[in-house]
Design a protein around this motif. Structure first.
Motif, mmCIF file in Angstrom:
data_model
loop_
_atom_site.group_PDB
_atom_site.id
_atom_site.type_symbol
_atom_site.label_atom_id
_atom_site.label_comp_id
_atom_site.label_asym_id
_atom_site.label_seq_id
_atom_site.Cartn_x
_atom_site.Cartn_y
_atom_site.Cartn_z
ATOM 1 N N THR A 121 -20.941 -6.882 -12.699
ATOM 2 C CA THR A 121 -20.511 -8.077 -11.654
ATOM 3 C C THR A 121 -19.468 -7.708 -11.522
ATOM 4 N N CYS A 122 -18.659 -6.651 -11.188
ATOM 5 C CA CYS A 122 -18.137 -5.752 -10.644
ATOM 6 C C CYS A 122 -16.771 -6.685 -10.899
ATOM 7 N N GLY A 123 -16.266 -7.350 -11.570
ATOM 8 C CA GLY A 123 -14.764 -7.132 -12.223
ATOM 9 C C GLY A 123 -14.165 -6.237 -11.334
ATOM 10 N N ILE A 124 -13.848 -4.903 -12.392
ATOM 11 C CA ILE A 124 -13.430 -3.867 -11.975
ATOM 12 C C ILE A 124 -13.037 -3.611 -10.414
ATOM 13 N N GLY A 125 -14.012 -4.194 -9.846
ATOM 14 C CA GLY A 125 -13.972 -3.318 -8.615
ATOM 15 C C GLY A 125 -13.301 -4.726 -7.744
ATOM 16 N N VAL A 126 -13.207 -5.913 -7.971
ATOM 17 C CA VAL A 126 -12.243 -7.448 -7.569
ATOM 18 C C VAL A 126 -10.925 -6.875 -7.640
ATOM 19 N N ALA A 127 -10.420 -6.341 -8.828
ATOM 20 C CA ALA A 127 -8.925 -6.624 -9.407
ATOM 21 C C ALA A 127 -8.664 -4.692 -8.721
ATOM 22 N N ALA A 128 -9.166 -4.176 -8.455
ATOM 23 C CA ALA A 128 -8.757 -2.727 -7.866
ATOM 24 C C ALA A 128 -8.915 -3.061 -6.082
ATOM 25 N N ALA A 129 -9.677 -3.880 -5.884
ATOM 26 C CA ALA A 129 -9.478 -4.197 -4.515
ATOM 27 C C ALA A 129 -7.939 -5.296 -4.448
ATOM 28 N N ALA A 130 -8.469 -5.770 -4.767
ATOM 29 C CA ALA A 130 -7.191 -6.966 -4.606
ATOM 30 C C ALA A 130 -5.833 -6.098 -4.686
ATOM 31 N N PHE A 145 -19.764 -18.047 -11.559
ATOM 32 C CA PHE A 145 -20.120 -18.708 -13.343
ATOM 33 C C PHE A 145 -20.945 -19.109 -14.029
ATOM 34 N N GLN A 146 -21.845 -18.590 -14.277
ATOM 35 C CA GLN A 146 -23.652 -19.216 -14.059
ATOM 36 C C GLN A 146 -23.352 -19.944 -15.790
ATOM 37 N N PRO A 147 -22.458 -21.278 -16.302
ATOM 38 C CA PRO A 147 -23.561 -21.139 -17.887
ATOM 39 C C PRO A 147 -24.711 -21.528 -18.585
ATOM 40 N N LEU A 148 -25.680 -21.610 -17.072
ATOM 41 C CA LEU A 148 -27.015 -22.287 -17.515
ATOM 42 C C LEU A 148 -27.751 -20.974 -17.163
ATOM 43 N N ARG A 149 -27.323 -20.050 -17.622
ATOM 44 C CA ARG A 149 -28.038 -17.779 -17.394
ATOM 45 C C ARG A 149 -29.484 -17.891 -18.421
ATOM 46 N N LYS A 150 -30.342 -17.141 -17.302
ATOM 47 C CA LYS A 150 -31.463 -16.661 -18.330
ATOM 48 C C LYS A 150 -31.134 -15.610 -19.576
ATOM 49 N N GLY A 151 -30.249 -16.486 -20.077
ATOM 50 C CA GLY A 151 -30.496 -14.319 -21.541
ATOM 51 C C GLY A 151 -29.197 -13.733 -20.938
ATOM 52 N N GLY A 152 -28.850 -12.734 -21.611
ATOM 53 C CA GLY A 152 -28.008 -12.058 -21.584
ATOM 54 C C GLY A 152 -26.393 -12.257 -21.427
ATOM 55 N N ASP A 153 -25.796 -11.947 -21.205
ATOM 56 C CA ASP A 153 -24.400 -12.090 -20.791
ATOM 57 C C ASP A 153 -23.658 -12.698 -20.109
ATOM 58 N N PRO A 154 -22.572 -13.163 -20.776
ATOM 59 C CA PRO A 154 -22.130 -14.169 -19.965
ATOM 60 C C PRO A 154 -21.954 -13.270 -18.292
#
Length: 404
Positions: A215-224, A177-186
């Motif tokens: 950012t591949c959250g679904i992919g990580v969940a599937a692999a796990a 997680f990058q709290p200070l991300r330039k624009g866009g979504d979390p």
């Protein structure tokens, strides 16, 4: 693919959330805020007694406590959730927790200095696990108001973006997680947690395709969850690199492909490109064509389709309101017979029943009929995107294809 936000602002007009594919409900869009005047969000008068913003935050957190949401999160080893949604009294404002960081996002008028100080003090005292509160401006109206008031909030230096990285946990998995991300979504959409849980619980031994993977959250969940293979497809190599970091944090393996949705999904589905582009030349309308990765047809046990609301790419247009079939057809054809397409639609003016029916019709017409279609329900103790008066914006359908 052109950049596009996947989610609407909290407090934007919501669509009905059906508890089955046959439930209809009325929806009432909220009015957009007059952006030219007040420097404060439209928060006053939403709760009895003209509650302050910190009072609203307390009500929202207490409501989640009473619904045992935090208890379930702790059992599932989750420390990322929405603490306050715009519909809970302040349209255009959202407060999310990502591990030890609270992210306060403003889509309309930014908070003033006094409000920011009060919110920071309240959150740090109310939730001891937090050690930082970050304020982030979203949308042109909020940024314009901040500039007019001399507030530089939301302006982030490149060195801050590179160095400001922390982690949080969801369903026992680690995410960057990058709290200070330039624009866009979390870096992870928290309202998609029920989908990641479903995918994790149904992926053992499965081949999983994750389209618009971000950012591949679904992919990580599937692999796990024990998937035999995971393929994440997104137009942005930056997002996929973020996903690779998430995979490394969890010691799981998956494949990433930086490619536009249309050439990737259509080739996997065995469909031609229909003149959207050619390898070396110009497209049908004379636009400069992009090179795309050559892929062979392939079917998957689980296909996840989570498109943005509307955007254009060199190969086609994404429009989940008016042309969802352009997305669901290749996704269904890339789903193995007997497999499941997990698809989302968060257009505020699309009824859940109509959308479900359109995907079923698409499958029948494409030759990949749907045997069962239902909405993925959000349990009451997993509902951190609650709205007192309106149902959920996000609709997620489970489409099981027929065995041949």
């Amino acid at each position: 693919m052109a950049a596009a936000s996947h989610r609407l602002a909290p407090g934007a007009a919501h669509a009905p959330q059906a508890r089955s594919a046959r439930l209809r409900a009325k929806h009432a869009p909220t009015h957009m805020q007059n952006r030219a005047r007040a420097r404060l969000p439209q928060c006053s008068g939403q709760l009895a007694g003209h509650a302050s913003l910190t009072d609203m935050l307390e009500v929202a957190i207490t409501t989640r406590e009473r619904a045992e949401f935090f208890a379930r999160a702790e059992r599932e080893d989750t420390n990322a959730m929405r603490l306050f949604h715009g519909e809970e009294g302040c349209p255009g404002l959202a407060v999310d927790r990502y591990g030890s960081v609270a992210l306060v996002q403003s889509w309309r008028e930014p908070l003033n200095a006094t409000q920011k100080a009060e919110v920071r003090e309240f959150l740090l005292s109310r939730i001891p696990a937090l050690n930082r509160v970050v304020f982030h401006l979203r949308g042109a109206a909020a940024r314009r108001a901040a500039v007019e008031s001399g507030d530089s909030l939301g302006t982030v230096r490149e060195d801050e973006v590179k160095e400001d990285l922390t982690t949080f946990r969801e369903l026992g998995l680690n995410y960057a997680f990058q709290p200070l991300r330039k624009g866009g979504d979390p870096s992870l959409f928290l309202d998609f947690r029920p989908v990641r849980r479903w995918v994790r619980d149904h992926s053992e031994g499965a081949d999983v395709l994750n389209l618009f993977s971000y950012t591949c959250g679904i992919g990580v969940a599937a692999a796990a969850g024990g998937a035999a293979s995971v393929l994440n497809v997104d137009h942005s190599q930056t997002y996929l690199d973020y996903g690779r970091t998430n995979a490394e944090l969890n010691n799981v393996s998956m494949s990433n492909l930086a490619e536009d949705f249309f050439p990737a999904a259509r080739q996997l589905a065995g469909l031609p490109m229909k003149g959207r582009a050619v390898r070396n030349g110009r497209g049908r309308r004379g636009a400069r064509a992009r090179r795309f990765s050559k892929m062979n047809p392939q079917c998957f046990d689980i296909v996840v389709l989570d498109p943005p609301t509307k955007t254009k790419t060199p190969f086609g247009a994404v429009d989940i309101k008016n042309d969802y079939a352009a997305l669901s057809k290749p996704a269904l054809l890339a789903t193995r017979p007997g497999g499941v397409l997990v698809a989302s639609n968060h257009a505020h003016d699309v009824l859940a029943e109509d959308w479900i029916d359109s995907v079923v019709r698409c499958g029948k017409k494409a030759g990949r009929p749907v045997a069962d279609a239902r909405l993925l329900e959000v349990e009451c103790d997993d509902d951190d995107f609650r709205s007192p008066n309106k149902p959920h914006l996000l609709k997620v359908g489970l489409f099981t294809t027929e065995f041949v």
